[in-house]
Scaffold this motif. Structure first.
Motif, PDB file in Angstrom:
ATOM      1  N   GLU A 124      29.014  34.966 107.526  1.00 63.15           N
ATOM      2  CA  GLU A 124      28.970  33.958 106.593  1.00 63.15           C
ATOM      3  C   GLU A 124      28.212  32.761 106.634  1.00 63.15           C
ATOM      4  O   GLU A 124      27.935  31.940 105.730  1.00 63.15           O
ATOM      5  N   LYS A 125      27.937  32.536 108.029  1.00 64.39           N
ATOM      6  CA  LYS A 125      27.150  31.304 108.518  1.00 64.39           C
ATOM      7  C   LYS A 125      25.890  31.126 107.798  1.00 64.39           C
ATOM      8  O   LYS A 125      25.154  32.160 107.931  1.00 64.39           O
ATOM      9  N   GLN A 126      25.516  29.956 106.931  1.00 63.79           N
ATOM     10  CA  GLN A 126      24.357  29.801 106.248  1.00 63.79           C
ATOM     11  C   GLN A 126      24.066  31.072 105.418  1.00 63.79           C
ATOM     12  O   GLN A 126      22.746  31.224 105.054  1.00 63.79           O
ATOM     13  N   ASN A 127      24.976  31.969 105.008  1.00 64.14           N
ATOM     14  CA  ASN A 127      24.672  33.212 104.063  1.00 64.14           C
ATOM     15  C   ASN A 127      25.499  33.147 102.999  1.00 64.14           C
ATOM     16  O   ASN A 127      26.483  33.725 103.236  1.00 64.14           O
ATOM     17  N   LEU A 128      25.422  32.559 101.928  1.00 64.55           N
ATOM     18  CA  LEU A 128      26.252  32.795 100.877  1.00 64.55           C
ATOM     19  C   LEU A 128      26.068  34.112 100.173  1.00 64.55           C
ATOM     20  O   LEU A 128      26.957  34.512  99.759  1.00 64.55           O
ATOM     21  N   ILE A 129      24.999  34.661 100.275  1.00 65.15           N
ATOM     22  CA  ILE A 129      24.817  36.228  99.818  1.00 65.15           C
ATOM     23  C   ILE A 129      25.845  37.033 100.419  1.00 65.15           C
ATOM     24  O   ILE A 129      26.277  37.780  99.906  1.00 65.15           O
ATOM     25  N   PHE A 130      26.041  36.904 101.567  1.00 63.08           N
ATOM     26  CA  PHE A 130      27.098  37.891 102.266  1.00 63.08           C
ATOM     27  C   PHE A 130      28.385  37.928 101.954  1.00 63.08           C
ATOM     28  O   PHE A 130      29.051  38.771 101.731  1.00 63.08           O
ATOM     29  N   ILE A 131      29.002  36.826 101.378  1.00 58.89           N
ATOM     30  CA  ILE A 131      30.099  36.516 100.782  1.00 58.89           C
ATOM     31  C   ILE A 131      30.177  37.457  99.488  1.00 58.89           C
ATOM     32  O   ILE A 131      31.034  38.264  99.321  1.00 58.89           O
ATOM     33  N   ALA A 132      29.024  37.134  98.751  1.00 59.66           N
ATOM     34  CA  ALA A 132      29.148  38.154  97.501  1.00 59.66           C
ATOM     35  C   ALA A 132      28.805  39.604  97.808  1.00 59.66           C
ATOM     36  O   ALA A 132      29.514  40.375  97.115  1.00 59.66           O
TER      37      ALA A 132
ATOM     38  N   ASN B  63      39.312  41.859  89.524  1.00 60.21           N
ATOM     39  CA  ASN B  63      39.861  40.697  90.325  1.00 60.21           C
ATOM     40  C   ASN B  63      38.475  40.112  90.997  1.00 60.21           C
ATOM     41  O   ASN B  63      38.256  38.670  90.948  1.00 60.21           O
ATOM     42  N   CYS B  64      37.823  40.914  91.680  1.00 54.88           N
ATOM     43  CA  CYS B  64      36.585  40.477  92.247  1.00 54.88           C
ATOM     44  C   CYS B  64      35.613  39.965  91.463  1.00 54.88           C
ATOM     45  O   CYS B  64      34.947  38.703  91.533  1.00 54.88           O
ATOM     46  N   MET B  65      35.368  40.563  90.208  1.00 58.34           N
ATOM     47  CA  MET B  65      34.312  39.786  89.382  1.00 58.34           C
ATOM     48  C   MET B  65      34.753  38.702  88.817  1.00 58.34           C
ATOM     49  O   MET B  65      33.981  37.675  88.311  1.00 58.34           O
ATOM     50  N   GLN B  66      36.159  38.490  88.645  1.00 57.99           N
ATOM     51  CA  GLN B  66      36.726  36.930  88.124  1.00 57.99           C
ATOM     52  C   GLN B  66      36.276  36.101  88.957  1.00 57.99           C
ATOM     53  O   GLN B  66      35.853  34.910  88.633  1.00 57.99           O
ATOM     54  N   TRP B  67      36.632  36.280  90.388  1.00 59.39           N
ATOM     55  CA  TRP B  67      36.247  35.316  91.399  1.00 59.39           C
ATOM     56  C   TRP B  67      34.659  35.055  91.341  1.00 59.39           C
ATOM     57  O   TRP B  67      34.140  33.931  91.746  1.00 59.39           O
ATOM     58  N   MET B  68      33.842  36.102  91.415  1.00 57.07           N
ATOM     59  CA  MET B  68      32.341  35.868  91.300  1.00 57.07           C
ATOM     60  C   MET B  68      31.991  35.087  89.903  1.00 57.07           C
ATOM     61  O   MET B  68      31.444  34.076  90.116  1.00 57.07           O
ATOM     62  N   GLU B  69      32.502  35.175  88.825  1.00 59.08           N
ATOM     63  CA  GLU B  69      32.426  34.398  87.737  1.00 59.08           C
ATOM     64  C   GLU B  69      32.759  33.107  87.928  1.00 59.08           C
ATOM     65  O   GLU B  69      31.986  32.070  87.653  1.00 59.08           O
ATOM     66  N   ALA B  70      33.957  32.678  88.614  1.00 60.30           N
ATOM     67  CA  ALA B  70      34.418  31.433  88.833  1.00 60.30           C
ATOM     68  C   ALA B  70      33.337  30.698  89.822  1.00 60.30           C
ATOM     69  O   ALA B  70      33.191  29.405  89.734  1.00 60.30           O
ATOM     70  N   GLY B  71      32.944  31.203  90.738  1.00 62.17           N
ATOM     71  CA  GLY B  71      31.941  30.803  91.515  1.00 62.17           C
ATOM     72  C   GLY B  71      30.271  30.342  90.849  1.00 62.17           C
ATOM     73  O   GLY B  71      29.748  29.500  90.946  1.00 62.17           O
ATOM     74  N   LEU B  72      30.024  31.521  89.943  1.00 59.48           N
ATOM     75  CA  LEU B  72      28.785  31.193  89.093  1.00 59.48           C
ATOM     76  C   LEU B  72      28.895  30.454  88.137  1.00 59.48           C
ATOM     77  O   LEU B  72      27.707  29.637  88.023  1.00 59.48           O
TER      78      LEU B  72
END
Length: 402
Positions: A282-290, A313-322
């Motif tokens: 996950e270091k310097q890699n935001l895409i990897f968390i997604a 649940n996963c999609m709701q957390w994605m929405e929160a970040g986006l």
């Protein structure tokens, strides 16, 4: 790797290991046992010991107490370690092997193992010091050390209770998803709070730099890279972002401002600014968390599992970040250093890597598709005009799939 890149990589590797914290605690236990035995062996110090710290035990009795503690603690440590490995194996099979690093980095598991093993080690050294009476040599019962052993045994009991509670929490789908979602939102917000550095290329002359090894980019020492660029009057472009797979035939860096081959020493310095590893982090890699959230969605929606609520649940957390990024007409700049140029992450890229990547796995399930459409509608209400097009396009794809 540069010094800073190497330190960062080693720090991440140590954090994701089960040997460092236990090793440090074991060494601390050895040092503590030496200290307490010194206290017990000096009569001048023992004069200041209060009466409640005195143990009226024979060497055999003291030896029995410490032996029971040592045997019990090492037995519990074996059971706790087996439980931990079982939890990691279960999580790897249930949520994906790329999430194993999250469990390996769990400080609770590392300290549980370390405290139990260090208590066993301390008890062994105290047990070795207990001596019987031999002729003119008086019996030696290290009373203070035995009290510390009993205190560590009590701590181990509470650690065991904590671990029994902690393991089910770590393999709970809701907790795993929430942990990833919180990091996803936090990293986006942190990048939005940072001001980008404007870097402009004024020349068409360039030279590509290839690495001499293969692996995933773990991190890039941007400060070191910026120093090299400023020393030579260059602009250095990062062609491959952290998380991408590299090999010797793929360009990793591009030097703008020269097309003449650089020397072997400079090539080595440039290559050492890029740290490679065997897997993505996950270091310097935001895409990897997604990607980890998408992997959970994929496994949750597989025919063998069929768990749409975890996918939701996963999609709701994605929405929160986006949602944080949707309100800003900005791109996310992982690297912010003078004379270092890197491709930023746009909203459309992040949307495609998160919610967009979930579409192939949820398209046959009306419940999850409806959830995604609701999430996209809420994002659309928050988004600026520049971000409306990718949201609308993804919504059209979801409707056509239903």
């Amino acid at each position: 790797m540069s010094f800073s890149a190497r330190i960062k990589k080693y720090n991440d590797d140590i954090r994701a290991s089960y040997w460092f914290v236990p090793t440090v605690l074991v060494l601390s236990a050895i040092a503590l046992s030496a200290l307490t035995l010194i206290v017990d062996s000096h009569p001048e110090i023992s004069k200041f010991r209060p009466d409640w710290m005195k143990i009226n035990e024979s060497p055999d009795g003291a030896r029995a107490i410490v032996s029971v503690i040592a045997q019990s603690v090492i037995g519990v440590a074996g059971v706790m370690f087996s439980i931990t490995m079982l939890a990691v194996s279960f999580a790897s099979g249930q949520f994906g092997p790329r999430l194993v690093g999250n469990f390996m980095r769990d400080r609770g598991n590392q300290f549980t193992l370390g405290i139990l093993i260090s208590t066993f080690t301390f008890a062994l050294f105290v047990l070795r010091a207990i001596g019987d009476e031999q002729g003119e040599v008086a019996a030696f019962v290290p009373q203070f050390s035995i009290l510390v052993t009993m205190a560590l045994a009590l701590v181990s009991v509470f650690v065991m209770i904590f671990h029994v509670h902690h393991v089910p929490e770590t393999i709970s789908a809701s907790n795993i998803v929430a942990g990833l979602g919180q990091r996803f939102s936090r990293d986006i917000q942190n990048l939005l709070n940072e001001e980008p550095v404007a870097v402009t290329v004024y020349t068409s002359e360039h030279l590509d730099i290839h690495l001499h090894a293969s692996g995933y980019i773990h991190n890039i020492a941007q400060d070191k890279l910026g120093s090299i660029a400023q020393e030579n009057g260059w602009v250095i472009e990062i062609l491959a972002a952290p998380g991408e797979f590299m090999h010797p035939h793929r360009s990793a860096l591009r030097i703008w401002g020269t097309n003449a081959p650089v020397g072997a020493e400079m090539t080595r310095r440039l290559c050492e600014t890029v740290a490679l590893g065997l897997a993505k982090t996950e270091k310097q890699n935001l895409i990897f968390i997604a990607e980890q959230l998408v992997e959970i969605v994929a496994r949750a929606m597989s025919p063998s599992v069929n768990d749409p609520f975890t996918a939701i649940n996963c999609m709701q957390w994605m929405e929160a970040g986006l949602s944080s990024m949707a309100q800003e007409d900005r791109q996310l700049h992982i690297f912010r250093c003078d004379a270092v140029l890197a491709q930023p992450i746009g909203f459309d890229t992040l949307l495609a890597a998160s919610l967009g990547a979930c579409l192939p796995y949820i398209k046959d399930d009306p419940l999850t598709c409806e959830t995604m459409l609701d999430a996209l509608a809420r994002l659309s209400a928050l988004a600026t005009s520049a971000h409306q097009a990718p949201i609308d396009n993804l919504a059209k794809q979801v409707r056509s799939a239903v």
